[in-house]
Design a protein around this motif. Structure first.
Motif, PDB file in Angstrom:
ATOM      1  N   PRO A   1      29.418  46.760  33.054  1.00  0.00           N
ATOM      2  CA  PRO A   1      28.435  47.513  33.844  1.00  0.00           C
ATOM      3  C   PRO A   1      27.703  46.587  34.822  1.00  0.00           C
ATOM      4  O   PRO A   1      27.344  45.468  34.469  1.00  0.00           O
ATOM      5  CB  PRO A   1      27.470  48.058  32.782  1.00  0.00           C
ATOM      6  N   ILE A   2      27.505  47.060  36.044  1.00  0.00           N
ATOM      7  CA  ILE A   2      26.779  46.288  37.050  1.00  0.00           C
ATOM      8  C   ILE A   2      25.778  47.211  37.733  1.00  0.00           C
ATOM      9  O   ILE A   2      26.163  48.204  38.363  1.00  0.00           O
ATOM     10  CB  ILE A   2      27.728  45.697  38.109  1.00  0.00           C
ATOM     11  N   LYS A   3      24.497  46.868  37.624  1.00  0.00           N
ATOM     12  CA  LYS A   3      23.447  47.675  38.226  1.00  0.00           C
ATOM     13  C   LYS A   3      23.134  47.162  39.624  1.00  0.00           C
ATOM     14  O   LYS A   3      22.942  45.964  39.839  1.00  0.00           O
ATOM     15  CB  LYS A   3      22.191  47.619  37.365  1.00  0.00           C
ATOM     16  N   ALA A   4      23.101  48.081  40.594  1.00  0.00           N
ATOM     17  CA  ALA A   4      22.750  47.685  41.960  1.00  0.00           C
ATOM     18  C   ALA A   4      22.298  48.906  42.747  1.00  0.00           C
ATOM     19  O   ALA A   4      22.863  49.990  42.605  1.00  0.00           O
ATOM     20  CB  ALA A   4      23.934  47.031  42.662  1.00  0.00           C
ATOM     21  N   ASP A   5      21.276  48.722  43.559  1.00  0.00           N
ATOM     22  CA  ASP A   5      20.803  49.759  44.468  1.00  0.00           C
ATOM     23  C   ASP A   5      21.565  49.626  45.778  1.00  0.00           C
ATOM     24  O   ASP A   5      21.358  48.678  46.540  1.00  0.00           O
ATOM     25  CB  ASP A   5      19.300  49.587  44.705  1.00  0.00           C
ATOM     26  N   LEU A   6      22.460  50.565  46.042  1.00  0.00           N
ATOM     27  CA  LEU A   6      23.317  50.467  47.215  1.00  0.00           C
ATOM     28  C   LEU A   6      22.582  50.744  48.525  1.00  0.00           C
ATOM     29  O   LEU A   6      23.169  50.614  49.598  1.00  0.00           O
ATOM     30  CB  LEU A   6      24.511  51.419  47.081  1.00  0.00           C
ATOM     31  N   GLU A   7      21.310  51.083  48.448  1.00  0.00           N
ATOM     32  CA  GLU A   7      20.507  51.211  49.663  1.00  0.00           C
ATOM     33  C   GLU A   7      20.123  49.843  50.228  1.00  0.00           C
ATOM     34  O   GLU A   7      19.722  49.735  51.383  1.00  0.00           O
ATOM     35  CB  GLU A   7      19.226  52.006  49.393  1.00  0.00           C
ATOM     36  N   ILE A   8      20.242  48.805  49.405  1.00  0.00           N
ATOM     37  CA  ILE A   8      19.741  47.482  49.766  1.00  0.00           C
ATOM     38  C   ILE A   8      20.904  46.526  49.994  1.00  0.00           C
ATOM     39  O   ILE A   8      21.714  46.291  49.091  1.00  0.00           O
ATOM     40  CB  ILE A   8      18.802  46.947  48.663  1.00  0.00           C
ATOM     41  N   VAL A   9      21.000  45.984  51.197  1.00  0.00           N
ATOM     42  CA  VAL A   9      22.111  45.102  51.561  1.00  0.00           C
ATOM     43  C   VAL A   9      22.217  43.918  50.600  1.00  0.00           C
ATOM     44  O   VAL A   9      23.310  43.544  50.168  1.00  0.00           O
ATOM     45  CB  VAL A   9      21.943  44.610  53.014  1.00  0.00           C
ATOM     46  N   GLU A  10      21.075  43.327  50.260  1.00  0.00           N
ATOM     47  CA  GLU A  10      21.095  42.148  49.390  1.00  0.00           C
ATOM     48  C   GLU A  10      21.645  42.477  48.003  1.00  0.00           C
ATOM     49  O   GLU A  10      22.304  41.638  47.370  1.00  0.00           O
ATOM     50  CB  GLU A  10      19.689  41.556  49.274  1.00  0.00           C
TER      51      GLU A  10
ATOM     52  N   ILE B   1      23.901  44.793  47.372  1.00  0.00           N
ATOM     53  CA  ILE B   1      25.351  44.933  47.528  1.00  0.00           C
ATOM     54  C   ILE B   1      26.000  43.548  47.523  1.00  0.00           C
ATOM     55  O   ILE B   1      27.018  43.322  46.866  1.00  0.00           O
ATOM     56  CB  ILE B   1      25.690  45.686  48.829  1.00  0.00           C
ATOM     57  N   GLY B   2      25.380  42.621  48.236  1.00  0.00           N
ATOM     58  CA  GLY B   2      25.887  41.250  48.241  1.00  0.00           C
ATOM     59  C   GLY B   2      25.855  40.635  46.862  1.00  0.00           C
ATOM     60  O   GLY B   2      26.797  39.942  46.453  1.00  0.00           O
ATOM     61  N   GLY B   3      24.780  40.913  46.116  1.00  0.00           N
ATOM     62  CA  GLY B   3      24.676  40.402  44.752  1.00  0.00           C
ATOM     63  C   GLY B   3      25.736  40.994  43.851  1.00  0.00           C
ATOM     64  O   GLY B   3      26.300  40.306  42.984  1.00  0.00           O
ATOM     65  N   LEU B   4      26.017  42.284  44.040  1.00  0.00           N
ATOM     66  CA  LEU B   4      27.066  42.945  43.255  1.00  0.00           C
ATOM     67  C   LEU B   4      28.408  42.246  43.493  1.00  0.00           C
ATOM     68  O   LEU B   4      29.117  41.887  42.541  1.00  0.00           O
ATOM     69  CB  LEU B   4      27.148  44.415  43.650  1.00  0.00           C
ATOM     70  N   ILE B   5      28.752  42.037  44.753  1.00  0.00           N
ATOM     71  CA  ILE B   5      30.039  41.412  45.078  1.00  0.00           C
ATOM     72  C   ILE B   5      30.102  39.985  44.533  1.00  0.00           C
ATOM     73  O   ILE B   5      31.118  39.556  43.974  1.00  0.00           O
ATOM     74  CB  ILE B   5      30.269  41.434  46.600  1.00  0.00           C
ATOM     75  N   SER B   6      29.008  39.256  44.667  1.00  0.00           N
ATOM     76  CA  SER B   6      28.970  37.872  44.184  1.00  0.00           C
ATOM     77  C   SER B   6      29.094  37.784  42.669  1.00  0.00           C
ATOM     78  O   SER B   6      29.583  36.781  42.137  1.00  0.00           O
ATOM     79  CB  SER B   6      27.672  37.193  44.629  1.00  0.00           C
ATOM     80  N   SER B   7      28.640  38.828  41.975  1.00  0.00           N
ATOM     81  CA  SER B   7      28.652  38.794  40.510  1.00  0.00           C
ATOM     82  C   SER B   7      30.033  39.044  39.910  1.00  0.00           C
ATOM     83  O   SER B   7      30.232  38.850  38.715  1.00  0.00           O
ATOM     84  CB  SER B   7      27.680  39.847  39.959  1.00  0.00           C
ATOM     85  N   LEU B   8      30.989  39.469  40.733  1.00  0.00           N
ATOM     86  CA  LEU B   8      32.323  39.768  40.220  1.00  0.00           C
ATOM     87  C   LEU B   8      33.067  38.466  39.942  1.00  0.00           C
ATOM     88  O   LEU B   8      33.413  37.726  40.862  1.00  0.00           O
ATOM     89  CB  LEU B   8      33.105  40.615  41.229  1.00  0.00           C
ATOM     90  N   SER B   9      33.310  38.185  38.689  1.00  0.00           N
ATOM     91  CA  SER B   9      33.971  36.933  38.328  1.00  0.00           C
ATOM     92  C   SER B   9      35.399  36.882  38.839  1.00  0.00           C
ATOM     93  O   SER B   9      35.956  35.816  39.061  1.00  0.00           O
ATOM     94  CB  SER B   9      33.950  36.742  36.807  1.00  0.00           C
ATOM     95  N   ARG B  10      35.968  38.041  39.018  1.00  0.00           N
ATOM     96  CA  ARG B  10      37.322  38.167  39.576  1.00  0.00           C
ATOM     97  C   ARG B  10      37.312  39.360  40.519  1.00  0.00           C
ATOM     98  O   ARG B  10      36.961  40.458  40.126  1.00  0.00           O
ATOM     99  CB  ARG B  10      38.287  38.398  38.421  1.00  0.00           C
ATOM    100  N   LYS B  11      37.622  39.133  41.786  1.00  0.00           N
ATOM    101  CA  LYS B  11      37.553  40.218  42.760  1.00  0.00           C
ATOM    102  C   LYS B  11      38.545  41.321  42.388  1.00  0.00           C
ATOM    103  O   LYS B  11      39.633  41.046  41.879  1.00  0.00           O
ATOM    104  CB  LYS B  11      37.838  39.694  44.174  1.00  0.00           C
ATOM    105  N   PRO B  12      38.191  42.571  42.646  1.00  0.00           N
ATOM    106  CA  PRO B  12      39.034  43.688  42.206  1.00  0.00           C
ATOM    107  C   PRO B  12      40.266  43.908  43.088  1.00  0.00           C
ATOM    108  O   PRO B  12      40.241  43.651  44.289  1.00  0.00           O
ATOM    109  CB  PRO B  12      38.092  44.887  42.295  1.00  0.00           C
ATOM    110  N   ASP B  13      41.322  44.389  42.449  1.00  0.00           N
ATOM    111  CA  ASP B  13      42.525  44.824  43.166  1.00  0.00           C
ATOM    112  C   ASP B  13      42.317  46.210  43.751  1.00  0.00           C
ATOM    113  O   ASP B  13      43.001  46.609  44.699  1.00  0.00           O
ATOM    114  CB  ASP B  13      43.714  44.886  42.194  1.00  0.00           C
TER     115      ASP B  13
END
Length: 244
Positions: free
Chosen positions: A58-67, A69-81
């Motif tokens: 599970p990853i919590k993020a407010d998609l209204e906020i650019v930062e 979204i960036g934090g969500l992407i950075s938190s992915l230990s392995r980028k998704p296919d």
């Protein structure tokens, strides 16, 4: 040994998002489950996905906020296919009475967030010469709806984004498609319409009923299969014959 497959599903705690996540877990995907407010629902979903043997993060993020979204992407230990842009918010009301704050909110979540998420995930897909991006839009993005002008506008923008991005990523063997549900049973509709209104909507659909979230999930799962590798830039609408 077959490479592990990872998928990011946004808005995973909702009805369609949950159904998609479970279908992908059943198909052997490990999952990043994005949510914002559905803490209880996301934990239940994660447990259900793990019963299929999937890793579920599970990853919590407010998609209204650019930062965020960036934090969500950075938190992915392995980028998704696979990226499933499912999260979205709606708006119901007269066009002439729509406040600018709602215009900005729907743009940020329904248009900007899918763009930024795809931008963050696409480089990995391009490098490996494989990827799938599926944007969940709405029938109103195709036909438009009275008193849902703002929502229709943002969901229509998502379709143009899908078609353009599909052309740009096709040489890298990354497909981009849009799934465009009609009236689907769940909280989103029930928050807008009462039982009598929903019966009236169902009566206008040739199949005589609302769709089920699992029916949307099945289409999404098909678009991820090897058999669907030549399908890209398409707008596919499971709607019971409501609009053709």
């Amino acid at each position: 040994m077959e490479k592990e497959k990872w998928a990011l599903v946004t808005g995973a705690s909702g009805g369609i998002g949950s159904a998609i996540s479970l279908k992908l877990a059943e198909a052997g995907y490990h999952l990043y489950l994005h949510y914002w407010r559905g803490e209880v629902e996301i934990q239940k979903l994660a447990e259900a996905c793990r019963e299929y043997g999937a890793a579920a993060v599970p990853i919590k993020a407010d998609l209204e906020i650019v930062e965020e979204i960036g934090g969500l992407i950075s938190s992915l230990s392995r980028k998704p296919d696979v990226l499933i842009n499912n999260a979205g918010i709606t708006h119901y009301g007269l066009f002439t009475e729509t406040p600018i704050i709602d215009l900005e909110r729907l743009y940020r979540v329904n248009v900007r967030a899918p763009f930024l998420l795809a931008q963050g995930c696409a480089p990995y897909m391009i490098r490996q010469q494989y990827g799938r991006i599926i944007n969940i839009s709405s029938i109103w993005g195709v036909t438009g709806a009275s008193c849902e002008v703002l929502y229709s506008m943002t969901k229509g923008a998502l379709l143009s984004f899908t078609k353009a991005l599909a052309k740009e990523l096709a040489p890298s063997q990354v497909t981009v498609n849009a799934v465009v549900p009609g009236a689907i049973e769940g909280k989103l509709l029930r928050n807008q319409f009462n039982d009598e209104e929903l019966k009236l909507i169902a009566s206008e659909i040739p199949m005589g009923r609302l769709g089920e979230p699992e029916e949307i999930a099945s289409l999404v799962a098909y678009l991820l299969q090897p058999d669907a590798k030549y399908i890209t830039g398409q707008v596919i609408s499971p709607n019971g014959g409501w609009y053709t």
